[in-house]
Each structure stands twice: as structure tokens, then as C-alpha cells.
Design an enzyme around this catalytic site. Structure first.
Site, short mmCIF file in Angstrom:
data_model
loop_
_atom_site.label_atom_id
_atom_site.label_comp_id
_atom_site.label_asym_id
_atom_site.label_seq_id
_atom_site.Cartn_x
_atom_site.Cartn_y
_atom_site.Cartn_z
N ASP A 1 -24.66 19.82 -46.78
CA ASP A 1 -25.57 20.29 -45.54
C ASP A 1 -26.14 18.87 -45.14
OD1 ASP A 1 -28.90 21.46 -46.09
OD2 ASP A 1 -27.49 21.16 -44.25
N ASP B 1 -31.02 22.65 -44.05
CA ASP B 1 -31.53 24.03 -44.15
C ASP B 1 -30.78 24.68 -45.42
OD1 ASP B 1 -29.10 25.59 -41.83
OD2 ASP B 1 -28.71 23.95 -43.55
N ASP C 1 -22.64 22.36 -43.34
CA ASP C 1 -22.47 22.23 -42.10
C ASP C 1 -21.55 21.21 -41.65
OD1 ASP C 1 -25.63 21.11 -42.12
OD2 ASP C 1 -24.04 19.84 -41.90
N ASP D 1 -5.31 34.27 -42.02
CA ASP D 1 -5.95 35.15 -42.97
C ASP D 1 -5.48 36.56 -43.15
OD1 ASP D 1 -8.40 35.56 -44.46
OD2 ASP D 1 -9.09 37.19 -43.35
N GLU E 1 -1.71 33.72 -45.34
CA GLU E 1 -2.30 34.37 -46.40
C GLU E 1 -1.76 35.39 -46.84
OE1 GLU E 1 -5.58 36.42 -46.95
OE2 GLU E 1 -6.32 35.64 -48.97
O1 ISL Z 1 -9.90 39.83 -53.91
C1 ISL Z 1 -9.54 39.96 -52.87
C2 ISL Z 1 -9.40 41.21 -52.22
O2 ISL Z 1 -9.71 42.15 -53.09
C3 ISL Z 1 -9.44 38.56 -52.08
O3 ISL Z 1 -8.43 37.94 -52.93
C4 ISL Z 1 -9.42 38.65 -50.83
O4 ISL Z 1 -10.23 39.51 -50.09
C5 ISL Z 1 -7.83 38.65 -50.17
O5 ISL Z 1 -7.27 37.55 -50.75
C6 ISL Z 1 -8.07 38.32 -48.66
O6 ISL Z 1 -8.81 37.02 -48.57
C7 ISL Z 1 -8.96 36.95 -47.10
O7 ISL Z 1 -9.62 37.82 -46.38
C8 ISL Z 1 -10.75 38.69 -46.58
C9 ISL Z 1 -12.07 37.18 -47.06
O8 ISL Z 1 -12.87 38.20 -47.65
C10 ISL Z 1 -11.41 36.11 -47.87
O9 ISL Z 1 -12.28 35.31 -48.03
C11 ISL Z 1 -10.13 35.57 -47.24
O10 ISL Z 1 -9.50 34.50 -48.01
C12 ISL Z 1 -11.01 39.18 -45.43
O11 ISL Z 1 -11.21 38.27 -44.08
CA CA Z 2 -26.88 22.91 -42.75
#
Ligand code: ISL
Ligand code: CA
Length: 556
Positions: free
Chosen positions: A24, A28, A32, A202, A256
Site C-alpha cells: 500500500d 489507506d 495499490d 479466470d 484456470e
Molecule cells: O474454492 C474455490 C471454488 O469453490 C476456488 O478454488 C475458486 O473459486 C475457483 O478456483 C475459481 O477461482 C477463480 O474464480 C473465482 C474467484 O473467486 C477466484 O479468486 C478465482 O481465482 C470467481 O471469479
Molecule cells: Ca492503497
């Protein structure tokens, strides 16, 4: 045997930054972009090559940025687009690549697209999301949200339900709609044209939905991710994304793959299919996990998972990671975070991560051996996944103390406590009275500053291993072979390249152990050890390893 094709994202090491908890700069209590800029020299000293930045986009933070309100704007708490441009330029100056987080399975419910979409059934944006009418007073199907309750939320404006695999503030985007897909591709080009070097995508396998939305069976409901990650058009969408956008740039993509099988991971990352370069397979990091419960696992079970992900031809390339922002700290789960064993086991895990076959992904704080935090009560947690599931789990009869004890082994928040920079106020993370999430009190003796000065620290062990890895292509591209798969305490494997063979032996237990070696290893030279009082003589046919002792040898 054919050799893997050489490419930068197989050779280089990634370091994940969770911006909210990294540094940070404006006092705050929230990390960041200027904070990141102030620590680029630290990353250069460590010797990583690529930074993966968790979402930095405008967001109401229902899920700490994984709920995006504007894909082309920087989150106010993190700074401005000028800060982003300055950060990107400074990374480039230092030779560090930057990949950013592409969160396009869902947006925030505060995104303008969703506001339009929910306003009326005739709105041109209606079909950017997934709307279905209920069945009488019931949801369109029994699909569950990962963050508690149903995956369907009824909206009063049009009396229909919208789909959300995660929180109800994260409505799923409708990838069946080609116009929506074009919008996503335009967002990707916006950031690629700025010069980012790729994307971490993601939950990308979830973007294709089974269009019949039929009820799940009781067995399927136990692991809905297996249904959600098996949609029929995933390969078509990924191929289209690659043909339309990614193939025009020299970038790296990592999916992911929450919920994907090994087979699907391999199909998505087969270079001949031109979909993704890499994809996280969660079997290793979540070994022993059953939802929020962290059960036991044996070392042979863990070793088998590494062998499985290496059991491929050279058209695939795995990832190697034991930490991220969604999982507990590796030294607490895979090592031993007692004062006696923490440093040694953290170094052992560093040697494991940086000598396995595949692209290593480090997570902020693992390079200094940060540990899980002991949450004293439920209200100390921030995680939307816990807040969403808490009631349902306690109502199912799980005792509150049992649930809290399990969360203290499995919670995502363990990896979101602020990065520990020094033993000064709030671990040097912020000058604010307190940080957005509790800081681990052990920052007084686990912090970057003290370790940068200590030649025998975890930080300097990672730094040394990164140098060795950079100097030895055979450690990157060498074939992987587990030489003692059934051993209950020792993880021992070779990496055989064109010129050299590396032998890595890890005693992943708190007891001393001996390992019988094949005569072929006689004459190998010790090049790394995590203990100062180790045997320094030539390798013997029987290795005596102290608790959590880790060594790497190389053929002459
Ligand atoms: O435990 C999980 C699901 O029950 C987590 O591993 C995670 O939600 C999953 O791997 C998906 O993760 C990604 O998408 C999510 C977000 O919350 C996580 O931080 C992200 O890494 C939704 O965007
Ligand atoms: Ca900050």
C-alpha cells in the site's frame, strides 16, 4: 524421443501478485499499483521473469476484483490508468513480462451491460447474460453457486432468473452470443495493444454452458464444477479466441481450470489445437481437499499426481504451483510451519517447485515462507466464499468450531493477508492504522527485509534456485522420472536433459530417513542443500536425510 519445443513461457518463472495485499503506497490500508511499482526492484533481485497480476480493474469488490464493473478502467483503490502504464513501462524496463487476469466467465452485476440486460427482455444487451424463467416458484434448475445457495437469482424487474456460478453479484456472461464474444475480444486487444504479455484466464473452462440446464444428480451436486467445466463448446470458443486475437501477438495464456480433468486440461493445452498455452490443474494444490474440508493425503498420492501431469507427449506443458490467492500457504499445507521446521521445509518446497517439469508459478510471500494465519473467529474472514456458505454449512449440522478449524486449514484468506515486508508497523505493508485484512503477527520475524540481508534465508534460497534454473536448460526441458514412487517419506526424481541429469531428493517428513540409490548415481555432485549441517562428502548408495532435508545433485 522428440524434445519439447523451446519457448519463453516454458523457461521463465511467474510470480503472482494479489494487488490488494501486496503493498500500500497511499496509506489507506489497501495495496495499490504505486505500491507494486515501489517493489519492482525487489522482484528483480529475487530473479523472477513474469508477473501475473490478479484483477486490477474497476470493481465493487464483491469478490476482491473478480467481479469486474469496467474492463477498461483501473479500480479506484488501486490507482489510475497512468499508474498502470507507469507500472507496465517499469516492468518492461527491468525485463519483467506482465500477464493480467482475464475474468470473462462473468462480470459484476454493476457492469453497464448487466444493468441494461436486466432492464427489459427486449433490451439489446439481454442476451449478454443467461436468463431463464422459473419452474413455478422454483429456480430453473437445482444448480448451486460455489458461493452458497442457488446459481439462479430471480430479478424482479423482468421476473426471470439469471445464472451466476459464483456470487449473485457475478452474473455469468452468455458465450453463446457472438456479439458478447466480440466485446471480450475487443477488451483483450485493448490490453494487448498496451503491451501486456498475456492473460491468466479466470475459470475459463466454465464459459461454455450445457444449454439444457437440466437438474444435477445428488452425486453431481457434490462437485458441480465437473458439470460446469464440461460444457460442449469450450474448445470452439478457445480456438476462436486464439484465431481472432491471441495468434496475432507473442503472448502467453494460462487457463484456470477449476474442475477440469487431466484429459480436458491436455486437450485445451495441446499446442496443435491452438487454444491455450497452459492451464492450471488443481489436483495437486487441492490434494486431500473435499470442498471446505482439508483431509489427509499420503506422499505417494501426491507424487502420483505429479507423475500423471507429466505423463504426456511433448505437445503439452504443465504448470507447477503449490500456492495461489485461493489456497492456503504451501509451507502450512505441504511443509511444516512449526518454528523448528518452517524454514527448512519452505526451502524444500522451493526446490520441489523450481525443479519439477513445467512452468513454475510462485505466489507473493511464498519466497519468504509466509504461513497460514490463525483466524480466531468467523468475522475475521473476508472471503465471499465463506460468507456465502457459512449459514448453509452450520444449518447442515456442522459444528461452528469444527467449521472454523477446517477453515483454518483451507481458507482462501490465508494467502490474502498482507505481504510482510519488514518488522515495522503492519509489516511494512501500510502506514494506515490497520490493513484491509488482518496481518499475520509473525511478520516480526518473517519478512522480506530481514531475509534479503540473510544469505541463508528462504528468499536467498529461491534466488539461488532461480539462478541455477536459468543457467540449466536441462532443468527446464529435461524428462521427469520419479525414482521412488512408493516411498512414504521421500520424494526423489530425476530430470534428464541433453547434457546433464539432475537428481532431486526431498525428505517430506519430520523424521530422518534413508534412501537407497541405484549405483548409476555414484559420482553425482551435490549442488544444492537446504541444511547447513549436511553431509558434504561424495554421494553414497544409501542417502541419510535429516528431517525436511532437501538436496539436488547433478551428473558429472
Ligand atoms: O474454492 C474455490 C471454488 O469453490 C476456488 O478454488 C475458486 O473459486 C475457483 O478456483 C475459481 O477461482 C477463480 O474464480 C473465482 C474467484 O473467486 C477466484 O479468486 C478465482 O481465482 C470467481 O471469479
Ligand atoms: Ca492503497
Amino acid at each position: 524421443m522428440s524434445r519439447p519445443k523451446k519457448v519463453w513461457w516454458k523457461e521463465q518463472v511467474v510470480y503472482q501478485i494479489y494487488p490488494r495485499s501486496f503493498k500500500d503506497a497511499n496509506g489507506d490500508g489497501i495495496g495499490d499499483l504505486q505500491g507494486i511499482i515501489s517493489k519492482i526492484d525487489y522482484l528483480v533481485e529475487l530473479g523472477i521473469d513474469i508477473v501475473w497480476l490478479s484483477p486490477h480493474f474497476d470493481s465493487p469488490n464483491a469478490d476482491n476484483g473478480y467481479d469486474i464493473r469496467d474492463y477498461k478502467k483501473v479500480m479506484e483503490a488501486f490507482g489510475t490508468m497512468n499508474d498502470f502504464d507507469e507500472m507496465l513501462a517499469k516492468f518492461k524496463q527491468k525485463g519483467i513480462k506482465l500477464i493480467i487476469d482475464l475474468v470473462v466467465n462473468h462480470s459484476s452485476d454493476e457492469h453497464v451491460w448487466f444493468k441494461e440486460s436486466k432492464s427489459s427482455k427486449e433490451n439489446p444487451y439481454r442476451d449478454y447474460y443467461i436468463w431463464r424463467s422459473g419452474r413455478g416458484t422454483k429456480e430453473p434448475s437445482n444448480w448451486p453457486s460455489f458461493f452458497g445457495g442457488s446459481a439462479w437469482e430471480k430479478d424482479s424487474e423482468t421476473e426471470e432468473y439469471y445464472l451466476h456460478y459464483f456470487s449473485k453479484k457475478q452474473p455469468d456472461l452468455n458465450w453463446e452470443n457472438s456479439q458478447l464474444r466480440e466485446e471480450v475480444y475487443a477488451i483483450m486487444r485493448f490490453w494487448l495493444d498496451k503491451g501486456v504479455d498475456g492473460f491468466r484466464m479466470d475459470v475459463i473452462p466454465l464459459i461454455s454452458k450445457h444449454q439444457d440446464f437440466q437438474d444435477m444428480s445428488a452425486t453431481e451436486l457434490k462437485h458441480p464444477e465437473t458439470i460446469y467445466a464440461s460444457g460442449p463448446r469450450i474448445h470452439e470458443f478457445l480456438r476462436e479466441m486464439n484465431d481472432t486475437v491471441l495468434s496475432k501477438y507473442d503472448v502467453m495464456t494460462v487457463g484456470e481450470g477449476f474442475g477440469v480433468t487431466t484429459a480436458l486440461t491436455q486437450r485445451m493445452t495441446d499446442e496443435r489445437r491452438k487454444e491455450l498455452n497452459l492451464s492450471f490443474l488443481f489436483d495437486i494444490i487441492r490434494v486431500g481437499r473435499d470442498n471446505w474440508q482439508q483431509g489427509d493425503f499420503t506422499l505417494p498420492e501426491l507424487k502420483e499426481l505429479f507423475t500423471t501431469q507429466n505423463d504426456t507427449d511433448n505437445f503439452h506443458w504443465p504448470t507447477v504451483f503449490l500456492n495461489n490467492h485461493d489456497n492456503p500457504r504451501s509451507v502450512s499445507k505441504f511443509g511444516c510451519d512449526s518454528e523448528e521446521n518452517r524454514v527448512r521445509s519452505a526451502k524444500l518446497l522451493a526446490l520441489l517447485t523450481l525443479t519439477q517439469r513445467g512452468t513454475p508459478f510462485l505466489y507473493q510471500g511464498e519466497e519468504i515462507g509466509m504461513t497460514n494465519y490463525c483466524f480466531k473467529s468467523f468475522d475475521e474472514f473476508d472471503d465471499v466464499e465463506i460468507r456465502g456458505n457459512y449459514r448453509q454449512i452450520l444449518q447442515s449440522g456442522v459444528g461452528a468450531l469444527t467449521y472454523l478449524a477446517e477453515l483454518n486449514k483451507s481458507s482462501r484468506d490465508h494467502s490474502r493477508t498482507p505481504m510482510q515486508w519488514s518488522n515495522s508497523h503492519q509489516g511494512g505493508f501500510t502506514t494506515a492504522e490497520k490493513s484491509w485484512l488482518a496481518i499475520n503477527e509473525n511478520y516480526t520475524h518473517i519478512n522480506a527485509e530481514s531475509q534479503q540481508k540473510d544469505p541463508d534465508s528462504i528468499f536467498n534460497f529461491y534466488k539461488k534456485l532461480l539462478e541455477i534454473r536459468r543457467r540449466n536448460e536441462d532443468l527446464v526441458y529435461g524428462d521427469y522420472f520419479d525414482i521412488a514412487p512408493d516411498h512414504e517419506q521421500v520424494f526423489a526424481y530425476t530430470r534428464t536433459g541433453v547434457d546433464k541429469t539432475f537428481l532431486i531428493v526431498l525428505n517430506m517428513s519430520s523424521k530422518k530417513v534413508s534412501l537407497k540409490l541405484d549405483a548409476m548415481f555414484l559420482g553425482y555432485k551435490l549442488i544444492v542443500s537446504n541444511s547447513t549441517d549436511h553431509y558434504k562428502g561424495p554421494i553414497k548408495e544409501t542417502l541419510e536425510l535429516a528431517h525436511w532435508e532437501a538436496r539436488m545433485y547433478v551428473s558429472a
